[in-house]
Design a protein around this motif. Structure first.
Motif, short mmCIF file in Angstrom:
data_model
loop_
_atom_site.label_atom_id
_atom_site.label_comp_id
_atom_site.label_asym_id
_atom_site.label_seq_id
_atom_site.Cartn_x
_atom_site.Cartn_y
_atom_site.Cartn_z
N VAL A 108 -58.81 30.78 -28.99
CA VAL A 108 -58.34 30.66 -27.47
C VAL A 108 -58.66 29.56 -26.92
O VAL A 108 -60.36 29.21 -26.77
N ASN A 109 -57.94 28.46 -26.58
CA ASN A 109 -58.43 27.10 -26.20
C ASN A 109 -58.70 27.27 -24.71
O ASN A 109 -58.59 28.07 -23.90
N SER A 110 -59.22 26.29 -23.97
CA SER A 110 -59.62 25.64 -22.94
C SER A 110 -58.62 26.29 -21.83
O SER A 110 -57.81 26.14 -22.03
N ASN A 111 -59.43 27.05 -20.92
CA ASN A 111 -58.79 27.62 -19.75
C ASN A 111 -57.75 28.50 -20.07
O ASN A 111 -56.83 28.77 -19.17
N ALA A 112 -57.57 28.98 -21.10
CA ALA A 112 -56.58 30.11 -21.58
C ALA A 112 -57.29 31.48 -20.81
O ALA A 112 -58.51 31.48 -20.74
N ILE A 113 -56.35 32.29 -20.56
CA ILE A 113 -56.52 33.63 -20.12
C ILE A 113 -55.92 34.58 -20.93
O ILE A 113 -54.91 34.43 -21.14
N VAL A 114 -56.71 35.54 -21.54
CA VAL A 114 -56.31 36.75 -22.21
C VAL A 114 -56.77 37.86 -21.47
O VAL A 114 -57.81 38.21 -21.14
N GLY A 115 -55.34 38.69 -21.15
CA GLY A 115 -55.37 39.79 -20.40
C GLY A 115 -56.32 40.82 -21.15
O GLY A 115 -56.49 40.85 -22.22
N SER A 122 -55.72 37.22 -36.44
CA SER A 122 -56.11 36.03 -37.40
C SER A 122 -55.24 34.85 -37.28
O SER A 122 -54.05 35.09 -37.76
N GLY A 123 -55.89 33.76 -37.22
CA GLY A 123 -54.93 32.35 -37.24
C GLY A 123 -54.03 32.35 -36.26
O GLY A 123 -53.37 31.25 -36.23
N SER A 124 -53.93 33.09 -35.13
CA SER A 124 -53.17 32.73 -33.81
C SER A 124 -53.68 31.72 -33.21
O SER A 124 -55.20 31.44 -32.87
N VAL A 125 -53.03 31.10 -32.38
CA VAL A 125 -53.74 30.03 -31.49
C VAL A 125 -53.07 30.55 -30.05
O VAL A 125 -51.72 30.51 -29.76
N VAL A 144 -49.15 30.36 -29.06
CA VAL A 144 -48.65 30.44 -27.64
C VAL A 144 -48.93 28.85 -27.13
O VAL A 144 -50.06 28.57 -26.98
N PRO A 145 -47.91 28.19 -26.91
CA PRO A 145 -48.18 26.71 -26.42
C PRO A 145 -48.95 26.72 -25.10
O PRO A 145 -48.95 27.53 -24.45
N LEU A 157 -44.55 38.28 -32.65
CA LEU A 157 -44.42 38.29 -34.15
C LEU A 157 -45.18 37.45 -34.85
O LEU A 157 -45.32 36.26 -34.59
N TYR A 158 -45.59 37.69 -36.14
CA TYR A 158 -46.31 36.73 -37.15
C TYR A 158 -45.47 35.37 -37.01
O TYR A 158 -44.37 35.34 -37.30
N GLY A 159 -46.09 34.27 -36.96
CA GLY A 159 -45.76 32.91 -37.30
C GLY A 159 -44.76 32.53 -36.15
O GLY A 159 -44.19 31.49 -36.24
N THR A 160 -44.82 33.20 -35.16
CA THR A 160 -43.64 32.89 -33.98
C THR A 160 -44.45 31.69 -33.16
O THR A 160 -45.67 31.90 -32.72
N VAL A 161 -43.72 30.89 -32.61
CA VAL A 161 -44.02 30.02 -31.49
C VAL A 161 -43.35 30.41 -30.30
O VAL A 161 -42.11 30.35 -30.02
N TYR A 162 -44.21 30.92 -29.56
CA TYR A 162 -43.42 31.81 -28.11
C TYR A 162 -43.30 30.73 -27.21
O TYR A 162 -43.80 29.81 -26.75
N HIS A 163 -41.94 30.76 -26.57
CA HIS A 163 -41.50 30.03 -25.42
C HIS A 163 -40.82 31.23 -24.46
O HIS A 163 -39.90 31.89 -24.81
N SER A 164 -41.16 30.90 -23.46
CA SER A 164 -40.98 32.06 -22.16
C SER A 164 -39.37 31.91 -21.89
O SER A 164 -38.75 32.62 -21.43
N THR A 165 -39.28 30.46 -21.98
CA THR A 165 -37.51 30.07 -21.68
C THR A 165 -36.96 29.21 -22.78
O THR A 165 -37.80 28.46 -23.43
N GLN A 166 -35.91 29.07 -23.38
CA GLN A 166 -35.11 28.51 -24.31
C GLN A 166 -34.59 27.25 -23.40
O GLN A 166 -33.72 27.35 -22.54
N GLU A 167 -34.98 26.18 -23.98
CA GLU A 167 -34.19 24.87 -23.46
C GLU A 167 -33.09 24.53 -24.62
O GLU A 167 -32.82 24.82 -25.42
N ASP A 168 -32.12 23.92 -23.52
CA ASP A 168 -30.82 23.59 -24.42
C ASP A 168 -30.83 22.19 -25.09
O ASP A 168 -31.78 21.41 -24.64
#
Length: 168
Positions: A108-115, A122-125, A144-145, A157-168
């Protein structure tokens, strides 16, 4: 009197117990579970334990049920700790809400907020400046970028890179 009561003795309960043991700050750790004969009681018995166990943790995978039980436990007077494995990295400027768990090798990196009530597996960022809503589950090796916002009760889910919006 550092006694921890874990609701749910299944998969998440085992993880929560072992993280709590690794932290080394609980003298006694017990379970409430409707289907485990080794539990000290059933889930519905929770209020009876508020005097004996000042701390309680909800280890239930269902996001909505976890939220409901967090509310019940708080109303019954339990303290809802944050469980952080000693081999996890939580930066000093990060905020982690009560009733959350940060498993081994998670970041859980700098200035991140976990509700509140979230599971960071394990292994998530959770990268810098990201916001995780309440009662989320960021599964193993998910990312979570920076600057992303994850809505409450979201499972990534496992191994996913989360994006709230998809860019074209």
């Amino acid at each position: 009197m550092n006694r921890l009561l874990i609701l749910g003795a299944g998969q998440y309960g085992t993880v929560a117990k072992e993280v709590a043991e690794a932290m080394g700050c609980y003298k006694t750790i017990s379970f409430l579970d409707d289907n485990n004969p080794n539990a000290v009681g059933k889930l519905e018995d929770y209020a009876q334990f508020s005097g004996k166990y000042p701390y309680a943790f909800v280890a239930i995978g269902n996001l909505a049920l976890r939220e409901e039980w967090i509310f019940r436990l708080r109303e019954a007077g339990f303290f809802l700790p944050v469980l952080v494995h000693p081999r996890a990295v939580v930066m000093p400027s990060a905020e982690v809400g009560s009733a959350s768990i940060i498993e081994a090798m998670a970041v859980v990196n700098s200035n991140a907020i976990v509700g509140e009530g979230s599971i960071i597996s394990s292994g998530s960022v959770v990268n810098h400046n990201a916001e995780i809503g309440s009662c989320c589950h960021i599964d193993c090796n998910a990312v979570v970028p920076a600057n992303e916002k994850v809505p409450p009760k979201t499972k990534i889910l496992y191994g996913t890179v989360y994006h709230s919006t998809q860019e074209d």
